[in-house]
Motif scaffolding. Structure first.
Motif, PDB file in Angstrom:
ATOM      1  N   THR A 242     -10.006  36.289  23.439  1.00 19.35           N
ATOM      2  CA  THR A 242     -10.252  35.833  24.813  1.00 19.35           C
ATOM      3  C   THR A 242      -9.325  36.571  25.772  1.00 19.35           C
ATOM      4  OG1 THR A 242      -8.661  33.982  24.681  1.00 19.35           O
ATOM      5  CG2 THR A 242     -10.934  33.544  24.000  1.00 19.35           C
ATOM      6  N   ARG A 322     -13.879  16.405  27.269  1.00 17.25           N
ATOM      7  CA  ARG A 322     -14.461  16.346  28.616  1.00 17.25           C
ATOM      8  C   ARG A 322     -14.211  14.995  29.269  1.00 17.25           C
ATOM      9  NH1 ARG A 322     -18.760  19.373  26.228  1.00 17.25           N
ATOM     10  NH2 ARG A 322     -19.912  17.454  25.804  1.00 17.25           N
ATOM     11  N   LYS A 331     -10.288  20.096  36.233  1.00 19.17           N
ATOM     12  CA  LYS A 331     -11.538  20.854  36.308  1.00 19.17           C
ATOM     13  C   LYS A 331     -11.205  22.335  36.105  1.00 19.17           C
ATOM     14  CE  LYS A 331     -14.088  17.659  39.297  1.00 19.17           C
ATOM     15  NZ  LYS A 331     -14.868  17.523  40.564  1.00 19.17           N
ATOM     16  N   TYR A 333     -12.789  24.897  34.901  1.00 19.35           N
ATOM     17  CA  TYR A 333     -13.814  25.943  34.916  1.00 19.35           C
ATOM     18  C   TYR A 333     -14.282  26.177  36.353  1.00 19.35           C
ATOM     19  CZ  TYR A 333     -13.732  24.938  29.951  1.00 19.35           C
ATOM     20  OH  TYR A 333     -13.327  24.748  28.658  1.00 19.35           O
ATOM     21  N   CYS A 335     -16.090  28.318  39.481  1.00 18.02           N
ATOM     22  CA  CYS A 335     -17.174  29.242  39.807  1.00 18.02           C
ATOM     23  C   CYS A 335     -16.597  30.424  40.582  1.00 18.02           C
ATOM     24  CB  CYS A 335     -18.236  28.526  40.640  1.00 18.02           C
ATOM     25  SG  CYS A 335     -19.579  29.608  41.170  1.00 18.02           S
ATOM     26  N   SER A 341     -15.400  23.691  41.099  1.00 19.83           N
ATOM     27  CA  SER A 341     -14.812  23.715  39.753  1.00 19.83           C
ATOM     28  C   SER A 341     -15.443  22.604  38.928  1.00 19.83           C
ATOM     29  CB  SER A 341     -13.294  23.523  39.820  1.00 19.83           C
ATOM     30  OG  SER A 341     -12.687  24.631  40.439  1.00 19.83           O
ATOM     31  N   SER A 343     -15.436  20.306  34.990  1.00 18.93           N
ATOM     32  CA  SER A 343     -14.637  19.811  33.872  1.00 18.93           C
ATOM     33  C   SER A 343     -15.094  20.381  32.535  1.00 18.93           C
ATOM     34  CB  SER A 343     -14.687  18.276  33.822  1.00 18.93           C
ATOM     35  OG  SER A 343     -16.026  17.824  33.718  1.00 18.93           O
ATOM     36  N   SER A 345     -17.305  23.704  30.416  1.00 19.94           N
ATOM     37  CA  SER A 345     -17.836  25.072  30.526  1.00 19.94           C
ATOM     38  C   SER A 345     -19.359  25.058  30.652  1.00 19.94           C
ATOM     39  CB  SER A 345     -17.417  25.902  29.311  1.00 19.94           C
ATOM     40  OG  SER A 345     -17.905  25.320  28.117  1.00 19.94           O
ATOM     41  N   SER A 346     -20.021  24.106  29.968  1.00 20.34           N
ATOM     42  CA  SER A 346     -21.486  24.036  30.056  1.00 20.34           C
ATOM     43  C   SER A 346     -21.929  23.646  31.463  1.00 20.34           C
ATOM     44  CB  SER A 346     -22.030  23.043  29.029  1.00 20.34           C
ATOM     45  OG  SER A 346     -21.467  21.760  29.230  1.00 20.34           O
ATOM     46  N   LEU A 348     -20.328  24.472  34.202  1.00 18.28           N
ATOM     47  CA  LEU A 348     -20.181  25.700  34.992  1.00 18.28           C
ATOM     48  C   LEU A 348     -21.351  26.649  34.739  1.00 18.28           C
ATOM     49  CD1 LEU A 348     -18.705  27.699  36.806  1.00 18.28           C
ATOM     50  CD2 LEU A 348     -17.328  28.386  34.829  1.00 18.28           C
ATOM     51  N   ARG A 352     -23.837  28.010  37.623  1.00 19.68           N
ATOM     52  CA  ARG A 352     -23.991  29.443  37.957  1.00 19.68           C
ATOM     53  C   ARG A 352     -25.456  29.810  38.183  1.00 19.68           C
ATOM     54  NH1 ARG A 352     -19.490  31.823  33.857  1.00 19.68           N
ATOM     55  NH2 ARG A 352     -17.810  32.165  35.331  1.00 19.68           N
TER      56      ARG A 352
END
Length: 474
Positions: A242, A322, A331, A333, A335, A341, A343, A345-346, A348, A352
């Motif tokens: 990462t 979560r 939060k 993650y 944008c 933002s 909490s 990743s899914s 976000l 998107r």
């Protein structure tokens, strides 16, 4: 000890004195016998005068060839007098016996660890020195042990020399003998490594070692870039990518690449449709073992992940992670297009798509597409008429669980969405969003016929009928 000839005694005495009178003229190694020096020199010359008459392998010593031939013959002349195991070399038997005695005669002079074999100690010492003397000539990886290097090479060559001998059951091949040993247990069901804390057993010792860390919380593998630690070395290796952005595992069907080989394996099942994990209660199949584990909890009701702030429990650890962010407000993650933002990743990823307009989930009945898989699942039920979520108060049923959740609030009177400007509360988040616009004056829904704007999409829909003349309620 006594010896038949004086030269044998002389050589034996060097074990005690440490004398090594035979130096190599190429490197700085020395040896206690001339024969050992002769064998060593073949490392530099590459000479391997002893050839196997079954396969095409050659060896630098006759002893190595003799041991190798036992791979073909299956001969294991060295039997353990405690258990029923046998071995092809006396050295392997000696090491094995230490499992019974617990003997670890090779101690590290830096830390307090001891080992049952000298080679394990040599490899261990490289943790302290950082030495990795085995470089790969294909990529830029280096290794602290020759066996690790040999296994790594098979990534490049694709060699899998270890085959499952249950040919009537499967035809799988493996690059590591340990993987074959573990695989065989999937046929036999053997799980010889029990946990001494809970009642679970495992087919491999490494699986047990990883499992024990769930009890101890031990995370011995630390990232040298950030402050994260991990319970397994493979997790640390994947995490490091990462930081580096490395994705060494490409899909040979599409253009995606992955940082972890297991992610590639799971991804390939999208193309093949393979679902090798079957539920033994119902007839559902899954492409991931973790999905099967989670699914089983729908039958058992097990929720092993409790929140330490409130009384909620969860069937999946990621759901708990979560959920905790509700309490912390975290939060993490963000944008990179707008300032929002999230909490998870899914969340976000879904957000998107509001910027990109991407709708990757297509209905196979009509021409509609959706930005989330759950939206597609709900939509499909408009074709099938399926409504799997019944209300336990009245006779209504719903095609989507969130619709049932909202409906239940009619019965309970619950209004969990509170306005932070006035004292009004609402049963749905969308109602609160619309209400907030009465405070801000925001009217984001524009009529494409006239210049009127509306705070809610439903208001715009009603207005548009003044232009179309539509009267849908007879």
């Amino acid at each position: 000890m006594s010896f038949h000839v004086s030269s044998s005694l002389t050589k034996h005495k060097r074990i005690h004195t440490g004398e090594k009178p035979y130096p190599c003229d190429v490197c700085n190694n020395s040896f206690s016998t001339s024969g050992s020096l002769t064998v060593h020199k073949q490392i530099h010359t590459g000479e391997k005068p002893y050839a196997c008459d079954v396969c095409n392998k050659s060896f630098s010593t006759n002893g190595s060839l003799t041991v190798h031939k036992r791979i073909h013959t299956g001969e294991k002349p060295y039997a353990c007098d405690i258990c029923d195991k046998s071995f092809s070399t006396s050295g392997s038997l000696t090491v094995h016996k230490r499992m019974h005695t617990g003997e670890k005669p090779y101690a590290c002079d830096v830390c307090d660890k001891s080992f049952s074999t000298s080679s394990s100690l040599t490899k261990h010492k490289r943790i302290h020195t950082g030495e990795k003397p085995y470089p790969c000539d294909v990529c830029n990886s280096s290794f602290s042990g020759s066996s690790d290097f040999t296994r790594h090479r098979r990534i490049h060559t694709g060699e899998k020399p270890f085959s499952c001998d249950m040919s009537h059951v499967c035809d799988k091949l493996f690059s590591k003998s340990t993987n074959l040993t573990s695989h065989r247990r999937t046929h036999t069901g053997e799980k010889p490594y029990p946990c001494d804390v809970c009642d679970k057993s495992f087919s491999g010792s490494s699986n047990l070692a990883r499992h024990r860390r769930t009890h101890t919380g031990d995370k011995p593998y630390a990232c040298d870039v950030c402050d994260k630690s991990f319970s397994t070395n493979s997790s640390l290796t994947g995490h490091r990518r990462t930081h580096t952005g490395e994705k060494p595992y490409p899909c040979d069907v599409c253009d995606k690449s992955f940082s972890v080989s297991s992610h590639l394996t799971r991804h390939r099942r999208i193309h093949t449709g393979e679902k090798p994990y079957a539920c033994d209660v119902c007839d559902k199949l899954f492409s991931k073992s973790t999905n099967l584990t989670r699914h089983r909890r729908t039958h058992t009701g097990e929720k092993p992940y409790p929140c330490d702030v409130c009384d909620k429990s969860f069937s999946v650890s990621s759901d708990l992670t979560r959920h905790r962010r509700i309490h912390t407000g975290e939060k993490p993650y963000a944008c990179d297009v707008c300032e929002k933002s999230f909490s998870g990743s899914s969340n976000l990823a879904r957000h998107r798509r509001t910027h990109t307009g991407d709708k990757p989930y297509a209905c196979d009945v009509c021409d509609k597409s959706f930005s989330t898989n759950s939206s597609l699942t709900g939509h499909r039920r408009t074709h099938t008429g399926e409504k799997p979520y019944p209300c336990d108060v009245c006779d209504k049923s719903f095609s989507v669980s969130s619709h049932l959740t909202r409906h239940r609030r009619i019965h309970t009177g619950e209004k969990p969405y509170a306005c932070d400007v006035c004292d009004k509360s609402f049963s749905t988040n969308s109602s609160l969003t619309g209400h907030r616009r009465t405070h801000t004056g925001e009217n984001p829904y524009a009529c494409d016929v006239c210049e009127n704007w509306f705070s809610q999409s439903s208001g715009l829909a009603i207005h548009q009928r003044t232009h179309t003349g539509e009267k849908p309620y007879a």
